[in-house]
Design a protein around this motif. Structure first.
Motif, PDB file in Angstrom:
ATOM      1  N   ALA A  74     -21.526 -18.131  55.135  1.00  0.00           N
ATOM      2  CA  ALA A  74     -21.149 -19.203  54.203  1.00  0.00           C
ATOM      3  C   ALA A  74     -21.084 -18.691  52.766  1.00  0.00           C
ATOM      4  O   ALA A  74     -20.358 -19.240  51.935  1.00  0.00           O
ATOM      5  N   LYS A  75     -21.837 -17.634  52.486  1.00  0.00           N
ATOM      6  CA  LYS A  75     -21.859 -17.051  51.146  1.00  0.00           C
ATOM      7  C   LYS A  75     -21.108 -15.727  51.064  1.00  0.00           C
ATOM      8  O   LYS A  75     -21.106 -15.076  50.018  1.00  0.00           O
ATOM      9  N   ASN A  76     -20.499 -15.322  52.173  1.00  0.00           N
ATOM     10  CA  ASN A  76     -19.753 -14.056  52.211  1.00  0.00           C
ATOM     11  C   ASN A  76     -20.607 -12.889  51.720  1.00  0.00           C
ATOM     12  O   ASN A  76     -20.142 -12.026  50.954  1.00  0.00           O
ATOM     13  N   THR A  77     -21.839 -12.859  52.171  1.00  0.00           N
ATOM     14  CA  THR A  77     -22.787 -11.865  51.666  1.00  0.00           C
ATOM     15  C   THR A  77     -23.583 -11.253  52.813  1.00  0.00           C
ATOM     16  O   THR A  77     -23.989 -11.952  53.746  1.00  0.00           O
ATOM     17  N   VAL A  78     -23.798  -9.941  52.709  1.00  0.00           N
ATOM     18  CA  VAL A  78     -24.666  -9.223  53.634  1.00  0.00           C
ATOM     19  C   VAL A  78     -25.827  -8.654  52.825  1.00  0.00           C
ATOM     20  O   VAL A  78     -25.659  -8.275  51.664  1.00  0.00           O
ATOM     21  N   TYR A  79     -26.995  -8.625  53.455  1.00  0.00           N
ATOM     22  CA  TYR A  79     -28.220  -8.199  52.782  1.00  0.00           C
ATOM     23  C   TYR A  79     -28.862  -7.026  53.513  1.00  0.00           C
ATOM     24  O   TYR A  79     -28.681  -6.855  54.713  1.00  0.00           O
ATOM     25  N   LEU A  80     -29.647  -6.268  52.768  1.00  0.00           N
ATOM     26  CA  LEU A  80     -30.488  -5.246  53.366  1.00  0.00           C
ATOM     27  C   LEU A  80     -31.860  -5.347  52.712  1.00  0.00           C
ATOM     28  O   LEU A  80     -32.022  -4.991  51.544  1.00  0.00           O
ATOM     29  N   GLN A  81     -32.818  -5.855  53.474  1.00  0.00           N
ATOM     30  CA  GLN A  81     -34.195  -5.922  53.011  1.00  0.00           C
ATOM     31  C   GLN A  81     -34.868  -4.610  53.351  1.00  0.00           C
ATOM     32  O   GLN A  81     -34.921  -4.221  54.520  1.00  0.00           O
ATOM     33  N   MET A  82     -35.381  -3.935  52.342  1.00  0.00           N
ATOM     34  CA  MET A  82     -35.985  -2.622  52.533  1.00  0.00           C
ATOM     35  C   MET A  82     -37.453  -2.692  52.154  1.00  0.00           C
ATOM     36  O   MET A  82     -37.790  -2.938  50.987  1.00  0.00           O
ATOM     37  N   ASP A  83     -38.309  -2.512  53.119  1.00  0.00           N
ATOM     38  CA  ASP A  83     -39.757  -2.539  52.921  1.00  0.00           C
ATOM     39  C   ASP A  83     -40.356  -1.170  53.228  1.00  0.00           C
ATOM     40  O   ASP A  83     -39.718  -0.330  53.870  1.00  0.00           O
ATOM     41  N   SER A  84     -41.571  -0.970  52.775  1.00  0.00           N
ATOM     42  CA  SER A  84     -42.282   0.296  53.019  1.00  0.00           C
ATOM     43  C   SER A  84     -41.407   1.492  52.664  1.00  0.00           C
ATOM     44  O   SER A  84     -41.284   2.444  53.445  1.00  0.00           O
ATOM     45  N   LEU A  85     -40.812   1.430  51.508  1.00  0.00           N
ATOM     46  CA  LEU A  85     -39.877   2.475  51.095  1.00  0.00           C
ATOM     47  C   LEU A  85     -40.575   3.812  50.943  1.00  0.00           C
ATOM     48  O   LEU A  85     -41.739   3.894  50.539  1.00  0.00           O
TER      49      LEU A  85
END
Length: 123
Positions: A74-85
């Motif tokens: 709906a927002k035309n958006t993809v995300y990448l949540q990066m933890d424990s970098l």
């Protein structure tokens, strides 16, 4: 078509960042979306890929369990949540889109690319 990546920055090891990639000029839900990264002196590598509806995901072994890819059609958006970098996550991160429903990991098979966002992880 434009893919605009954002959210990069500098963090210490163990920290978190959330990358976003806003797409325009395409029918977003018709595209498989991927995140790739390229460190200095290294080839571009796949990080994570998500199918058109989010039902299928792929993660590189190096990020499995630490990174999460998601999308909001709906927002035309993809995300990448990066933890424990980790310091070895330091790279320029790119989002990419591939028309179709087949989840693929080869960069050459992606049609459109964002401009990249720098992620730097210090020890």
């Amino acid at each position: 078509v434009q893919l605009q990546a954002s959210g990069g920055g500098s963090v210490q090891a163990g920290g978190s960042l959330r990358l976003s990639c806003a797409a325009s000029g395409l029918t977003f839900s018709s595209y498989v979306m991927g995140w790739f990264r390229q460190a200095p002196g290294k080839e571009r590598e796949v990080v994570a890929v998500i199918s058109w509806n989010g039902g299928t995901t792929f993660y590189a072994d190096s990020v499995k369990g630490r990174f999460t890819i998601s999308r909001d059609n709906a927002k035309n958006t993809v995300y990448l949540q990066m933890d424990s970098l980790k310091p070895e996550d330091t790279a320029v991160y790119y989002c990419a889109g591939r028309l179709g429903r087949l989840v693929v990991t080869a960069a050459a098979q992606y049609n459109y690319w964002g401009q990249g966002t720098q992620v730097t992880v210090s020890s």
